[in-house]
Design an enzyme around this catalytic site. Structure first.
Site, PDB file in Angstrom:
ATOM      1  N   LYS A   1       0.729  -1.503   0.473  1.00 32.22           N
ATOM      2  CA  LYS A   1      -0.059   0.349  -0.139  1.00 32.22           C
ATOM      3  C   LYS A   1       1.027   1.226   0.217  1.00 32.22           C
ATOM      4  O   LYS A   1       0.502   2.051  -0.742  1.00 32.22           O
ATOM      5  CB  LYS A   1      -1.010  -0.005   0.961  1.00 32.22           C
ATOM      6  CG  LYS A   1      -2.123  -1.076   1.060  1.00 32.22           C
ATOM      7  CD  LYS A   1      -3.421  -0.756   0.557  1.00 32.22           C
ATOM      8  CE  LYS A   1      -4.685  -1.322   0.364  1.00 32.22           C
ATOM      9  NZ  LYS A   1      -5.581  -1.092  -0.718  1.00 32.22           N
TER      10      LYS A   1
ATOM     11  N   SER B   1       1.345  -9.618  -0.375  1.00 27.97           N
ATOM     12  CA  SER B   1       1.028  -8.401  -0.521  1.00 27.97           C
ATOM     13  C   SER B   1       1.428  -7.952   1.302  1.00 27.97           C
ATOM     14  O   SER B   1       1.161  -6.439   1.172  1.00 27.97           O
ATOM     15  CB  SER B   1      -0.325  -8.318  -0.967  1.00 27.97           C
ATOM     16  OG  SER B   1      -1.296  -8.901   0.084  1.00 27.97           O
TER      17      SER B   1
END
Lengths: 326, 326
Positions: B52, B301
């Site tokens: 992110k 991720s």
């Protein structure tokens, strides 16, 4: 190769192992104090979970093609055994691994699963029986640390650190038999003599700290070193080849307690997302406890942790967050 | 930036974020089947524990210097909030983070500890209240996924994969709001159209799989997606901007079950020495269950795992070793 290990030997090793060893990154540790930033060198990301692959491969590659005829023999209950077995499987060599009959069944099974032949011996014969087999059957020995090619291979960790962070001020390296510490200190000091290279040991297995302090190689009884949770650092003394490099190039050796080691395992998992075995976490523990300033690198030497131990430290309420988590 | 996100946008993002985002390595997964080798891209090693950071930074950097006057606002209960707060602290910006009042106290505290102001709202207002505040106080919004600059930033993950492994055959990417999947698919397909880019979702939050199947953006009720343990993938639907890229460039979306996700978290920790949150482990779960051949990359991720959950999966006897561990 005879005589001391040189930077040229380490550069040659880097070239030799580049087709198999992972060039691990330097991972910035975000919660670090800005006055003493930290990067972690996660050797746990090697395919065999530890830096041991580097030295073993540098040695074995120089034994080819003879090793194809004769096979190799190694003694270890841990990451060195796994590395030699893994390499032998890839290179299609016969590998015989001498392990103490006290080794956990899962470690023995893991080595067997890689196709190696395991010979179980009483712990007192672990370090010698491999040479007996070598003599008797002609296997070529791949020592865990007391060998110039092995030291040069482990030194590639130091070479990579200085390539990626040429102005590192402090490099923290675990010490056991001394192969990694010797190789890293040799590489770092050759490239930047002002960088401090600090060895780290558990209080409960601080034979190398005593050796450096007294200027002579001191061995501890196995009963003494076996008290530490850092099972990869229980070797009873420094090897002869590593000692020659360590006494010349290592600035100092600091020690850490058992609670500090377990806390470091926990914080590496949660704050750096890296799984470390206790032996691999001692350098991070030393960083947390230390007062050195400047740019730090902590070598996380391996990640073969017992799942129950990792689960236990993750849920221990008595291991508190350190203040600089805030 | 308007219109579809292009490879040029992603290259520009890579340049823009290079001073802060970690260029994560591709870590070879040693126990992989030789017919389908696997590399893991551990975005868990970013300073904020997830990819992110890339999209948020690419967006925020383009809002400077105006953001210095006005501050930024973001909505998220997880890794996006943490990334925006962390970046704002480094860049000395005011940051307001809108979080659902159901968010765990430790996540709220973590964002506050980074100096951000937290505004708690009912879950139904989580995705809209930030824009209300932006309108009222002039803060600049940093959306979690539905923004071309954010998509381009996440796309740098795909760019790096193809730089490091130009002949990758299959790239596995988690899908939630779709920012990462859109960016990665765009980059990979532009560089090598024959590489398969496969999205992965939990069975229990497979709104994107349904969308791709039906050729239209489908939203699921929050009550439905909140059943999965993969809390980072509970978004109720794909963003408009990501959807345009995903329907063009993503080959397919596969889904995985809850037990598979937990087993993947466990095996990543023990066999790859990487701490993954459940959302970050879905791609590895899909690899283990899949039958695609050739060189695979699984994007891990993020690694913000709950310590109790990680401890639990590490000691669960019912999660058995898969056969190719042997």
């Amino acid at each position: 190769m005879t005589g001391p290990v040189t930077l040229a030997d380490i550069r040659a090793a880097a070239e030799r192992i580049s087709d198999t060893a992972v060039r691990t990154p330097l991972v910035p540790f975000a919660p670090a104090d800005p006055g003493r930033p930290l990067w972690i060198k996660p050797e746990s990301l090697q395919p065999t979970a530890a830096f041991k692959l580097r030295g073993a491969y540098n040695k074995i590659k120089q034994l080819l093609p003879e090793a194809r005829e004769r096979g190799v023999v190694a003694h270890s209950s841990g990451n060195h055994a796994r590395s030699v077995a893994w390499l032998a499987q890839r290179l299609r060599l016969r590998a015989v691994i001498v392990m103490p009959d006290t080794a956990p069944a899962n470690k023995v099974d893991a080595v067997r699963a890689l196709g190696a032949e395991v010979v179980l011996v009483p712990p007192s014969e672990r370090d010698t029986h491999g040479f007996v087999l070598a003599e008797k059957y002609g296997y070529l020995p791949v020592p865990p640390f007391d060998d110039p090619a092995v030291v040069a291979g482990q030194g590639t960790v130091g070479l990579e650190i200085m390539e990626d962070l040429p102005d590192a001020d402090v490099v923290l390296v675990p010490v056991s038999g001394g192969g990694l510490a010797a190789g890293v200190a040799t590489a770092v000091k050759a490239l930047r003599p002002t960088t401090l290279v600090i060895g780290v040991e558990p209080d409960l297995a601080s034979d190398a700290a005593q050796s450096l302090r007294e200027g002579r190689r001191v061995a501890w009884e196995p009963e003494r070193t076996y008290r530490t949770v850092a099972d990869g650092l229980r070797t009873t003394g420094l090897g002869v080849v590593p000692w020659e490099q360590i006494r010349r190039h290592l600035d100092e050796i600091v020690t850490v307690g058992e609670e500090q080691i377990l806390d470091a395992v926990r914080r590496l998992a949660l704050d750096a997302r890296l799984v470390a075995e206790p032996s691999g976490a001692v350098t991070f523990a030393a960083y947390l406890a230390g007062e050195t300033t400047g740019k730090h690198v902590a070598i996380l030497s391996g990640g073969s942790v017992n799942p129950e131990l990792l689960a236990r430290v993750l849920t221990r309420p008595d291991l508190q967050e350190a203040p600089h988590d805030r």
